[in-house]
Design a protein around this motif. Structure first.
Motif, short mmCIF file in Angstrom:
data_model
loop_
_atom_site.label_atom_id
_atom_site.label_comp_id
_atom_site.label_asym_id
_atom_site.label_seq_id
_atom_site.Cartn_x
_atom_site.Cartn_y
_atom_site.Cartn_z
N GLU A 185 0.85 -1.19 0.00
CA GLU A 185 0.00 0.00 0.00
C GLU A 185 0.88 1.24 0.00
N PRO A 186 0.47 2.31 -0.70
CA PRO A 186 1.32 3.49 -0.77
C PRO A 186 1.46 4.22 0.57
N GLY A 187 0.47 4.12 1.44
CA GLY A 187 0.57 4.77 2.75
C GLY A 187 0.47 6.28 2.68
N ASP A 188 0.84 6.92 3.78
CA ASP A 188 0.71 8.37 3.88
C ASP A 188 1.75 9.12 3.07
N ASP A 189 2.84 8.46 2.70
CA ASP A 189 3.93 9.12 1.98
C ASP A 189 3.90 8.80 0.50
N ARG A 190 2.70 8.61 -0.06
CA ARG A 190 2.59 8.15 -1.44
C ARG A 190 3.27 9.05 -2.46
N GLY A 191 3.40 10.32 -2.20
CA GLY A 191 4.00 11.21 -3.18
C GLY A 191 5.50 11.36 -3.06
N ASP A 192 6.11 10.78 -2.02
CA ASP A 192 7.55 10.94 -1.83
C ASP A 192 8.33 10.32 -2.98
N GLY A 193 9.23 11.09 -3.55
CA GLY A 193 10.12 10.58 -4.56
C GLY A 193 9.54 10.45 -5.95
N VAL A 194 8.30 10.87 -6.14
CA VAL A 194 7.65 10.76 -7.45
C VAL A 194 7.50 12.15 -8.06
N ILE A 195 7.93 12.30 -9.30
CA ILE A 195 7.73 13.55 -10.03
C ILE A 195 7.05 13.21 -11.35
N VAL A 196 5.88 13.79 -11.57
CA VAL A 196 5.17 13.66 -12.83
C VAL A 196 5.52 14.92 -13.63
N ALA A 197 6.22 14.75 -14.75
CA ALA A 197 6.64 15.90 -15.56
C ALA A 197 5.76 15.98 -16.81
N ILE A 198 5.11 17.12 -16.97
CA ILE A 198 4.22 17.32 -18.11
C ILE A 198 4.67 18.56 -18.88
N GLU A 199 4.96 18.36 -20.16
CA GLU A 199 5.34 19.49 -21.01
C GLU A 199 4.09 20.09 -21.61
N VAL A 200 3.97 21.41 -21.52
CA VAL A 200 2.83 22.12 -22.08
C VAL A 200 3.29 22.89 -23.32
N ASP A 201 2.36 23.59 -23.96
CA ASP A 201 2.59 24.17 -25.28
C ASP A 201 3.48 25.41 -25.33
N GLY A 202 3.92 25.92 -24.22
CA GLY A 202 4.81 27.07 -24.25
C GLY A 202 4.91 27.70 -22.88
N PRO A 203 5.86 28.64 -22.72
CA PRO A 203 6.06 29.30 -21.44
C PRO A 203 4.80 29.97 -20.89
N ASN A 204 3.98 30.55 -21.77
CA ASN A 204 2.75 31.20 -21.30
C ASN A 204 1.78 30.18 -20.70
N GLU A 205 1.79 28.95 -21.23
CA GLU A 205 0.90 27.92 -20.69
C GLU A 205 1.38 27.46 -19.31
N VAL A 206 2.69 27.48 -19.06
CA VAL A 206 3.20 27.19 -17.72
C VAL A 206 2.60 28.19 -16.74
N ASP A 207 2.63 29.47 -17.12
CA ASP A 207 2.06 30.52 -16.28
C ASP A 207 0.57 30.30 -16.07
N ALA A 208 -0.15 29.94 -17.12
CA ALA A 208 -1.60 29.74 -17.04
C ALA A 208 -1.94 28.58 -16.12
N VAL A 209 -1.20 27.47 -16.23
CA VAL A 209 -1.45 26.31 -15.36
C VAL A 209 -1.22 26.71 -13.91
N CYS A 210 -0.14 27.42 -13.66
CA CYS A 210 0.17 27.84 -12.29
C CYS A 210 -0.91 28.79 -11.76
N GLN A 211 -1.40 29.68 -12.59
CA GLN A 211 -2.46 30.59 -12.16
C GLN A 211 -3.74 29.82 -11.82
N ARG A 212 -4.08 28.81 -12.66
CA ARG A 212 -5.26 27.99 -12.36
C ARG A 212 -5.08 27.25 -11.04
#
Length: 122
Positions: free
Chosen positions: A55-82
């Protein structure tokens, strides 16, 4: 594996902006263009045992990075704003990094680290 499939899908669809590719009762798949992101409801202990998993337990997110490339620098800003607007955890606001990308770091509802990035315009 996620604790709340609805909350996680809301995050990835509304904040990150990915569209579901396949939906079932216990999982949702997203084709990100580079890989398939699969959100699975937590398995019961018998299923985990059958696959030799714990079972993943309480520390399920430790050591995991999901990297998603978006369509451009402005979209990085938009995702962060959302993310900010939705009250989600933003671990790092959009930043231009030395290796030629604009990136932001978020946390999904289960604490998995989600890197949103795009190459900088030349």
């Amino acid at each position: 594996m996620v604790t709340d499939l609805d909350a996680s899908s809301e995050f990835y669809e509304t904040v990150v902006g990915v569209e579901p590719d396949e939906i079932s009762d216990s999982n949702i798949e997203y084709d990100t263009g580079q890989a398939t992101l699969v959100l699975e409801s937590d398995f019961d202990p018998a299923v985990l045992d059958a696959f030799g998993l714990e079972e993943p337990g309480d520390d399920r997110g430790d050591g995991v990075i999901v990297a998603i490339e978006v369509d451009g620098p402005n979209e990085v800003d938009a995702v962060c704003q959302r993310a900010h607007d939705s009250g989600e955890t933003v671990r790092m606001d959009p930043t231009d990094v030395d290796w030629g990308r604009r990136m932001a770091i978020l946390a999904d509802p289960d604490g998995y680290t989600v890197e949103i990035s795009a190459p900088l315009d030349n």
